[in-house]
Design an enzyme around this catalytic site. Structure first.
Site, PDB file in Angstrom:
ATOM      1  N   ARG A 258       0.869  -1.181   0.000  1.00  0.00           N
ATOM      2  CA  ARG A 258       0.000   0.000   0.000  1.00  0.00           C
ATOM      3  C   ARG A 258       0.901   1.225   0.000  1.00  0.00           C
ATOM      4  NH1 ARG A 258      -1.140   2.423   4.664  1.00  0.00           N
ATOM      5  NH2 ARG A 258      -1.458   0.666   6.048  1.00  0.00           N
ATOM      6  N   HIS A 262      -3.565   4.053   5.012  1.00  0.00           N
ATOM      7  CA  HIS A 262      -4.613   3.046   5.200  1.00  0.00           C
ATOM      8  C   HIS A 262      -5.960   3.633   4.766  1.00  0.00           C
ATOM      9  CE1 HIS A 262      -7.191   0.029   6.964  1.00  0.00           C
ATOM     10  NE2 HIS A 262      -7.797   0.976   7.644  1.00  0.00           N
ATOM     11  N   TYR A 271       4.298   5.133  11.308  1.00  0.00           N
ATOM     12  CA  TYR A 271       4.614   3.726  11.567  1.00  0.00           C
ATOM     13  C   TYR A 271       5.470   3.056  10.491  1.00  0.00           C
ATOM     14  CZ  TYR A 271       0.311   3.262   8.727  1.00  0.00           C
ATOM     15  OH  TYR A 271      -0.645   3.367   7.749  1.00  0.00           O
TER      16      TYR A 271
HETATM   17  C1  LIG Z   1     -13.878  -7.182  12.468  1.00  0.00           C
HETATM   18  C2  LIG Z   1     -13.179  -5.863  12.354  1.00  0.00           C
HETATM   19  N1  LIG Z   1     -12.225  -5.543  13.243  1.00  0.00           N
HETATM   20  C3  LIG Z   1     -11.566  -4.360  13.143  1.00  0.00           C
HETATM   21  C4  LIG Z   1     -11.879  -3.478  12.144  1.00  0.00           C
HETATM   22  C5  LIG Z   1     -11.123  -2.153  12.026  1.00  0.00           C
HETATM   23  N2  LIG Z   1     -10.248  -2.209  10.855  1.00  0.00           N
HETATM   24  C6  LIG Z   1     -10.576  -1.593   9.715  1.00  0.00           C
HETATM   25  S1  LIG Z   1      -9.447  -1.843   8.518  1.00  0.00           S
HETATM   26  C7  LIG Z   1      -8.482  -2.775   9.531  1.00  0.00           C
HETATM   27  C8  LIG Z   1      -7.192  -3.361   9.043  1.00  0.00           C
HETATM   28  C9  LIG Z   1      -7.387  -4.284   7.900  1.00  0.00           C
HETATM   29  O1  LIG Z   1      -6.142  -4.686   7.417  1.00  0.00           O
HETATM   30  P1  LIG Z   1      -6.006  -5.670   6.214  1.00  0.00           P
HETATM   31  O2  LIG Z   1      -6.920  -6.830   6.385  1.00  0.00           O
HETATM   32  O3  LIG Z   1      -4.564  -5.974   6.057  1.00  0.00           O
HETATM   33  O4  LIG Z   1      -6.551  -4.851   4.964  1.00  0.00           O
HETATM   34  P2  LIG Z   1      -6.065  -3.445   4.386  1.00  0.00           P
HETATM   35  O5  LIG Z   1      -6.803  -2.389   5.151  1.00  0.00           O
HETATM   36  O6  LIG Z   1      -4.591  -3.349   4.558  1.00  0.00           O
HETATM   37  O7  LIG Z   1      -6.470  -3.460   2.963  1.00  0.00           O
HETATM   38  C10 LIG Z   1      -9.053  -2.877  10.792  1.00  0.00           C
HETATM   39  C11 LIG Z   1      -8.453  -3.607  11.919  1.00  0.00           C
HETATM   40  C12 LIG Z   1     -12.906  -3.841  11.249  1.00  0.00           C
HETATM   41  N3  LIG Z   1     -13.254  -3.049  10.230  1.00  0.00           N
HETATM   42  N4  LIG Z   1     -13.525  -5.038  11.356  1.00  0.00           N
END
Ligand SMILES: Cc1ncc(C[n+]2csc(CCOP(=O)(O)OP(=O)(O)O)c2C)c(N)n1
Length: 361
Positions: A258, A262, A271
């Site tokens: 990425r 985020h 970070y």
């Molecule tokens: C069940 C749940 N827990 C926490 C969150 C908060 N949250 C939103 S995005 C994220 C990180 C997701 O990371 P990843 O799966 O690597 O996908 P990326 O955002 O990097 O595309 C989190 C923890 C959420 N949306 N749903």
């Protein structure tokens, strides 16, 4: 078979085109016409232009929170390009390029990020579920769709997307296990962009690859260079063919990065180091596909510049139309899911209205 040749437990990753756009494994290059490659590249360009514009608009206060895709275009476009119209695409929330390939309009996508529920209302022939914010929950929906196709005796395939962070969630393991047991026609596609918000991939799991999580489920798994359009396409093509032939699921880990934040709500400089970003900028999927096309005599730097300008202008024009729809209505959030709003939602809606009016705390 690619999943036999590239063993994630041995750290083997499929790459067909290197970071300079050179074909390093010609025998594995998917059978795509020059026109098709150019077409896919243009979707990658549109994805980036739409992303760039969305960020600018968000900073101007005209768009809500937005999740950027920059750096992940090959993983998104290359994976969805394999699907046929009747296949299903089940998104997480960071697959803009894939949605465009599947036939979702940029207008719908911008409407969604503008907070308008109609942004999730796709035409009947566009087989994509709405964006899913609860991480990894969508993989069980993908599995359900795949099982439905199987039970109906249809040979449609479902692809479900998830991020590296999502692989730590129970739904991920449950979906893989069930899919393996019932030989579901589903492809689980991980966009490993190295971060789950601020959590680095290295601390997300002790496993050295995410693709190896397929081993415990007894299904094929492969890690691919996610910034290589051809590698992504080849791996997904094999997985989709396997699923369509009734031979069950596959797990694919697209190793990508990425390049942006985020979402528009975070600051990645808190970070991660700039040096790391520079390394990945050199592996930019758009840069390498462009270099490939130019070397083949199919494209030029001038054409590229003009195309980017055209797409950025187009993105702005689409957004202006979205803005004309006005502020999203609060009531829509409550009434969108059900044909008739159920009692409990009516109560919640009333309570929320009163809260906004300052009548309840
Ligand atoms: C069940 C749940 N827990 C926490 C969150 C908060 N949250 C939103 S995005 C994220 C990180 C997701 O990371 P990843 O799966 O690597 O996908 P990326 O955002 O990097 O595309 C989190 C923890 C959420 N949306 N749903």
């Amino acid at each position: 078979m690619l999943t036999k040749r590239f063993d994630p437990l041995k750290g083997e990753m499929l790459q067909i085109m290197d970071a300079e756009g050179r074909i390093v494994a010609p025998e594995l290059k998917p059978d795509l016409s020059d026109e098709r490659v150019l077409e896919l590249y243009k979707v990658m360009l549109l994805t980036r232009a739409a992303d760039t514009k969305a960020l600018q608009l968000q900073r101007q206060g005209r768009m809500l929170t937005y999740a950027p895709n920059t750096g992940q275009e090959a993983a998104q476009v290359g994976s969805a390009a394999v699907l046929r119209e009747t296949d299903w695409l089940v998104p997480a929330f960071r697959e803009l390029g894939a949605w465009l390939v599947k036939g979702v309009s940029l207008e719908h996508i911008y409407l969604y990020w503008y907070g308008n529920e109609w942004g999730s209302h796709f035409p009947e022939n566009v087989r994509m579920l709405p964006i899913s914010i609860p991480i990894a929950s969508q993989l069980n929906h993908a599995l359900g769709l795949a099982m439905a196709s199987k039970l109906k005796g249809e040979d449609d395939v479902t692809i479900g997307y998830v991020g590296d962070g999502g692989t730590s969630i129970g739904d991920f393991s449950e979906a893989l296990n069930f899919a393996g047991v019932f030989s579901a026609p589903v492809v689980f596609f991980i966009q490993n962009n190295q971060y789950a918000i601020s959590v680095k991939r290295a601390v997300q799991t002790k496993a050295s690859t995410l693709a190896q999580k397929a081993v415990a489920a007894g299904i094929p798994g492969i890690q691919v260079d996610g910034n290589d359009l051809f590698a992504v396409y080849a791996a997904v093509e094999e997985a989709v063919n396997r699923a369509r032939a009734g031979e069950g699921p596959t797990l694919i880990e697209a190793y990508t990065y990425r390049l942006g934040a985020h979402t528009t709500s975070d600051d990645p400089t808190k970070y991660r180091e700039d040096d790391e970003v520079l390394v990945w900028q050199a592996r930019d999927p758009i840069k390498r596909t462009k270099e490939y096309l130019i070397a083949q005599g199919l494209w030029s730097a001038e054409q590229d510049e003009a195309q980017v300008a055209e797409y950025e202008a187009y993105a702005l024009e689409v957004f202006r139309k979205v803005e004309e729809t006005g502020e999203p209505q609060l009531e829509d959030f409550f009434k969108y899911t059900y044909r008739d709003m159920p009692e409990h939602l009516k109560e919640q809606y009333q309570e929320y209205v009163q809260y906004l009016e300052g009548k309840v705390k």
